[in-house]
Write a protein that holds these residues in place. Structure first.
Motif, PDB file in Angstrom:
ATOM      1  N   HIS A   1      55.572  46.433  13.204  1.00 31.83           N
ATOM      2  CA  HIS A   1      56.314  46.337  11.946  1.00 31.83           C
ATOM      3  C   HIS A   1      55.994  45.059  11.175  1.00 31.83           C
ATOM      4  O   HIS A   1      56.416  44.909  10.027  1.00 31.83           O
ATOM      5  CB  HIS A   1      57.822  46.417  12.233  1.00 31.83           C
ATOM      6  CG  HIS A   1      58.205  47.693  12.930  1.00 31.83           C
ATOM      7  ND1 HIS A   1      58.669  48.799  12.250  1.00 31.83           N
ATOM      8  CD2 HIS A   1      58.138  48.059  14.239  1.00 31.83           C
ATOM      9  CE1 HIS A   1      58.896  49.779  13.117  1.00 31.83           C
ATOM     10  NE2 HIS A   1      58.580  49.363  14.321  1.00 31.83           N
ATOM     11  N   VAL A   2      55.312  44.137  11.823  1.00 32.47           N
ATOM     12  CA  VAL A   2      54.949  42.869  11.167  1.00 32.47           C
ATOM     13  C   VAL A   2      53.514  42.525  11.552  1.00 32.47           C
ATOM     14  O   VAL A   2      52.913  43.175  12.413  1.00 32.47           O
ATOM     15  CB  VAL A   2      55.905  41.712  11.584  1.00 32.47           C
ATOM     16  CG1 VAL A   2      57.348  42.017  11.197  1.00 32.47           C
ATOM     17  CG2 VAL A   2      55.808  41.419  13.083  1.00 32.47           C
ATOM     18  N   ASP A   3      52.972  41.490  10.928  1.00 30.37           N
ATOM     19  CA  ASP A   3      51.609  41.060  11.266  1.00 30.37           C
ATOM     20  C   ASP A   3      51.611  40.040  12.400  1.00 30.37           C
ATOM     21  O   ASP A   3      50.673  39.996  13.200  1.00 30.37           O
ATOM     22  CB  ASP A   3      50.952  40.427  10.032  1.00 30.37           C
ATOM     23  CG  ASP A   3      50.891  41.409   8.888  1.00 30.37           C
ATOM     24  OD1 ASP A   3      50.191  42.414   9.022  1.00 30.37           O
ATOM     25  OD2 ASP A   3      51.587  41.195   7.873  1.00 30.37           O
ATOM     26  N   THR A   4      52.647  39.234  12.433  1.00 32.61           N
ATOM     27  CA  THR A   4      52.650  38.065  13.312  1.00 32.61           C
ATOM     28  C   THR A   4      54.059  37.816  13.826  1.00 32.61           C
ATOM     29  O   THR A   4      55.031  37.973  13.068  1.00 32.61           O
ATOM     30  CB  THR A   4      52.184  36.820  12.499  1.00 32.61           C
ATOM     31  OG1 THR A   4      50.930  37.114  11.885  1.00 32.61           O
ATOM     32  CG2 THR A   4      52.050  35.583  13.359  1.00 32.61           C
ATOM     33  N   LEU A   5      54.158  37.402  15.087  1.00 33.46           N
ATOM     34  CA  LEU A   5      55.449  36.974  15.639  1.00 33.46           C
ATOM     35  C   LEU A   5      55.453  35.455  15.758  1.00 33.46           C
ATOM     36  O   LEU A   5      54.400  34.831  15.973  1.00 33.46           O
ATOM     37  CB  LEU A   5      55.655  37.572  17.030  1.00 33.46           C
ATOM     38  CG  LEU A   5      55.908  39.081  17.078  1.00 33.46           C
ATOM     39  CD1 LEU A   5      55.841  39.572  18.519  1.00 33.46           C
ATOM     40  CD2 LEU A   5      57.262  39.416  16.467  1.00 33.46           C
ATOM     41  N   LEU A   6      56.631  34.882  15.650  1.00 32.30           N
ATOM     42  CA  LEU A   6      56.788  33.433  15.846  1.00 32.30           C
ATOM     43  C   LEU A   6      57.979  33.232  16.779  1.00 32.30           C
ATOM     44  O   LEU A   6      59.057  33.776  16.523  1.00 32.30           O
ATOM     45  CB  LEU A   6      56.999  32.758  14.488  1.00 32.30           C
ATOM     46  CG  LEU A   6      57.180  31.230  14.467  1.00 32.30           C
ATOM     47  CD1 LEU A   6      56.612  30.665  13.160  1.00 32.30           C
ATOM     48  CD2 LEU A   6      58.630  30.809  14.617  1.00 32.30           C
ATOM     49  N   LEU A   7      57.761  32.528  17.871  1.00 34.84           N
ATOM     50  CA  LEU A   7      58.866  32.230  18.784  1.00 34.84           C
ATOM     51  C   LEU A   7      59.383  30.832  18.497  1.00 34.84           C
ATOM     52  O   LEU A   7      58.615  29.861  18.466  1.00 34.84           O
ATOM     53  CB  LEU A   7      58.400  32.310  20.241  1.00 34.84           C
ATOM     54  CG  LEU A   7      57.941  33.680  20.743  1.00 34.84           C
ATOM     55  CD1 LEU A   7      57.695  33.616  22.250  1.00 34.84           C
ATOM     56  CD2 LEU A   7      58.932  34.791  20.410  1.00 34.84           C
ATOM     57  N   ASP A   8      60.695  30.744  18.281  1.00 37.63           N
ATOM     58  CA  ASP A   8      61.315  29.462  17.939  1.00 37.63           C
ATOM     59  C   ASP A   8      62.503  29.224  18.869  1.00 37.63           C
ATOM     60  O   ASP A   8      62.987  30.145  19.550  1.00 37.63           O
ATOM     61  CB  ASP A   8      61.769  29.493  16.471  1.00 37.63           C
ATOM     62  CG  ASP A   8      62.015  28.090  15.905  1.00 37.63           C
ATOM     63  OD1 ASP A   8      61.780  27.095  16.606  1.00 37.63           O
ATOM     64  OD2 ASP A   8      62.441  28.014  14.733  1.00 37.63           O
ATOM     65  N   ALA A   9      63.007  28.011  18.867  1.00 40.94           N
ATOM     66  CA  ALA A   9      64.159  27.663  19.707  1.00 40.94           C
ATOM     67  C   ALA A   9      65.442  28.220  19.093  1.00 40.94           C
ATOM     68  O   ALA A   9      65.572  28.320  17.866  1.00 40.94           O
ATOM     69  CB  ALA A   9      64.259  26.148  19.829  1.00 40.94           C
ATOM     70  N   TYR A  10      66.385  28.551  19.971  1.00 39.06           N
ATOM     71  CA  TYR A  10      67.714  28.976  19.508  1.00 39.06           C
ATOM     72  C   TYR A  10      68.624  27.750  19.436  1.00 39.06           C
ATOM     73  O   TYR A  10      68.627  26.902  20.326  1.00 39.06           O
ATOM     74  CB  TYR A  10      68.315  29.998  20.472  1.00 39.06           C
ATOM     75  CG  TYR A  10      69.734  30.350  20.096  1.00 39.06           C
ATOM     76  CD1 TYR A  10      69.983  31.312  19.124  1.00 39.06           C
ATOM     77  CD2 TYR A  10      70.809  29.681  20.677  1.00 39.06           C
ATOM     78  CE1 TYR A  10      71.280  31.610  18.741  1.00 39.06           C
ATOM     79  CE2 TYR A  10      72.111  29.978  20.304  1.00 39.06           C
ATOM     80  CZ  TYR A  10      72.337  30.945  19.328  1.00 39.06           C
ATOM     81  OH  TYR A  10      73.614  31.226  18.952  1.00 39.06           O
ATOM     82  N   HIS A  11      69.392  27.682  18.362  1.00 33.21           N
ATOM     83  CA  HIS A  11      70.422  26.644  18.219  1.00 33.21           C
ATOM     84  C   HIS A  11      71.609  27.327  17.560  1.00 33.21           C
ATOM     85  O   HIS A  11      71.435  28.097  16.607  1.00 33.21           O
ATOM     86  CB  HIS A  11      69.880  25.500  17.350  1.00 33.21           C
ATOM     87  CG  HIS A  11      70.806  24.331  17.238  1.00 33.21           C
ATOM     88  ND1 HIS A  11      71.941  24.345  16.459  1.00 33.21           N
ATOM     89  CD2 HIS A  11      70.761  23.106  17.817  1.00 33.21           C
ATOM     90  CE1 HIS A  11      72.558  23.184  16.571  1.00 33.21           C
ATOM     91  NE2 HIS A  11      71.863  22.404  17.388  1.00 33.21           N
ATOM     92  N   PRO A  12      72.859  27.071  18.056  1.00 35.35           N
ATOM     93  CA  PRO A  12      73.999  27.807  17.501  1.00 35.35           C
ATOM     94  C   PRO A  12      74.292  27.504  16.031  1.00 35.35           C
ATOM     95  O   PRO A  12      74.865  28.329  15.327  1.00 35.35           O
ATOM     96  CB  PRO A  12      75.176  27.376  18.389  1.00 35.35           C
ATOM     97  CG  PRO A  12      74.723  26.134  19.074  1.00 35.35           C
ATOM     98  CD  PRO A  12      73.227  26.199  19.165  1.00 35.35           C
ATOM     99  N   GLU A  13      73.890  26.335  15.554  1.00 36.18           N
ATOM    100  CA  GLU A  13      74.235  25.984  14.165  1.00 36.18           C
ATOM    101  C   GLU A  13      73.043  25.845  13.228  1.00 36.18           C
ATOM    102  O   GLU A  13      73.231  25.708  12.024  1.00 36.18           O
ATOM    103  CB  GLU A  13      75.009  24.657  14.147  1.00 36.18           C
ATOM    104  CG  GLU A  13      76.478  24.829  14.497  1.00 36.18           C
ATOM    105  CD  GLU A  13      76.928  23.789  15.501  1.00 36.18           C
ATOM    106  OE1 GLU A  13      76.408  22.666  15.447  1.00 36.18           O
ATOM    107  OE2 GLU A  13      77.759  24.130  16.373  1.00 36.18           O
ATOM    108  N   GLN A  14      71.836  25.826  13.784  1.00 33.54           N
ATOM    109  CA  GLN A  14      70.668  25.646  12.917  1.00 33.54           C
ATOM    110  C   GLN A  14      69.717  26.821  13.097  1.00 33.54           C
ATOM    111  O   GLN A  14      69.414  27.212  14.235  1.00 33.54           O
ATOM    112  CB  GLN A  14      69.908  24.380  13.306  1.00 33.54           C
ATOM    113  CG  GLN A  14      70.540  23.101  12.834  1.00 33.54           C
ATOM    114  CD  GLN A  14      69.825  21.927  13.509  1.00 33.54           C
ATOM    115  OE1 GLN A  14      70.286  21.396  14.504  1.00 33.54           O
ATOM    116  NE2 GLN A  14      68.690  21.557  12.982  1.00 33.54           N
TER     117      GLN A  14
END
Ligand SMILES: O=C(O)c1ccccc1NCC(=O)[C@H](O)[C@H](O)COP(=O)(O)O
Length: 210
Positions: free
Chosen positions: A123-136
């Motif tokens: 469904h997309v061209d590229t995935l990006l994995l990022d950190a989880y933060h509850p407020e940001q």
């Protein structure tokens, strides 16, 4: 390898970072971010960049109308979705903007997030994995648990983000071998104000990779 520096707000910094070797620059189109930049100001940065540099607008739960409005005012080459966008919404954006790269960011809170990421590959061209933060939503400076990502091999290209810095980038690359990397706060003096000394250090350490 793609090297994306995100959170650009100033033309002189964008130009310098592109000249240092960034393949891709990211512009935060999320109003609540301290790195927010208007479409007009994005265009002012783009005008001083070499045409070869990829230019990604970063959105979170934005409407297609809002994205379209930004695209009408700035010559972006891609859209990054950093919120809770569905597969159906990705399909809709692909139909609306077929010439643009579509990147889906997944904020990895638990290992199940990697399974969720895999559902986006068609469904997309590229995935990006990022950190989880509850407020940001992004630009947190937090690293992911790299060990838990070692089996992550989606059937599309993927970028690693989250707390990457000149002093940890080599370890991350050796361990995970992503198709590209995305850095923001690790090369900043303050949100939206990039530190060209840190960006220079980044490219120096990357040049040591064989
Ligand atoms: O950077 C932001 O302020 C931001 C706000 C809202 C949505 C996304 C945002 N950033 C997305 C990025 O692609 C960042 O480069 C990514 O989160 C990595 O940030 P960092 O951990 O500071 O390197």
């Amino acid at each position: 390898m793609r090297i994306k520096i995100c959170g650009i707000t100033k033309p002189d910094q964008g130009k310098a970072i592109a000249e240092l070797g960034a393949t891709t620059l990211g512009f935060i189109c999320v109003r609540s971010s301290p790195r927010f930049i208007t479409p007009e100001d994005i265009q002012a940065v783009i005008e001083v960049l070499p045409k070869t540099v990829e230019r990604i607008g970063v959105f979170a739960n934005a409407s297609a109308e809002e994205i379209g409005q930004t695209l009408s005012l700035s010559e972006l080459t891609g859209i990054q979705l950093h919120g809770n966008e569905t597969l159906e919404y990705c399909d809709r954006l692909r139909e609306l903007f077929p010439d643009l790269e579509l990147i889906k960011a997944i904020r990895v809170k638990t290992p199940e997030a990697l399974n969720l990421a895999e559902t986006y590959v068609n469904h997309v061209d590229t995935l990006l994995l990022d950190a989880y933060h509850p407020e940001q939503l992004g630009g947190t400076g937090h690293t992911l648990d790299w060990n838990s990502l070692q089996q992550f091999r989606p059937a599309c290209q993927w970028l690693l983000a989250g707390g990457l810095r000149p002093d940890n980038i080599i370890e991350a690359l050796k361990l995970l071998k992503p198709d590209g990397i995305d850095l923001s706060s690790g090369v900043e003096q303050s949100p939206g104000d990039k530190d060209l000394t840190k960006v220079t250090q980044l490219f120096e350490v990357l040049s040591t990779l064989t």
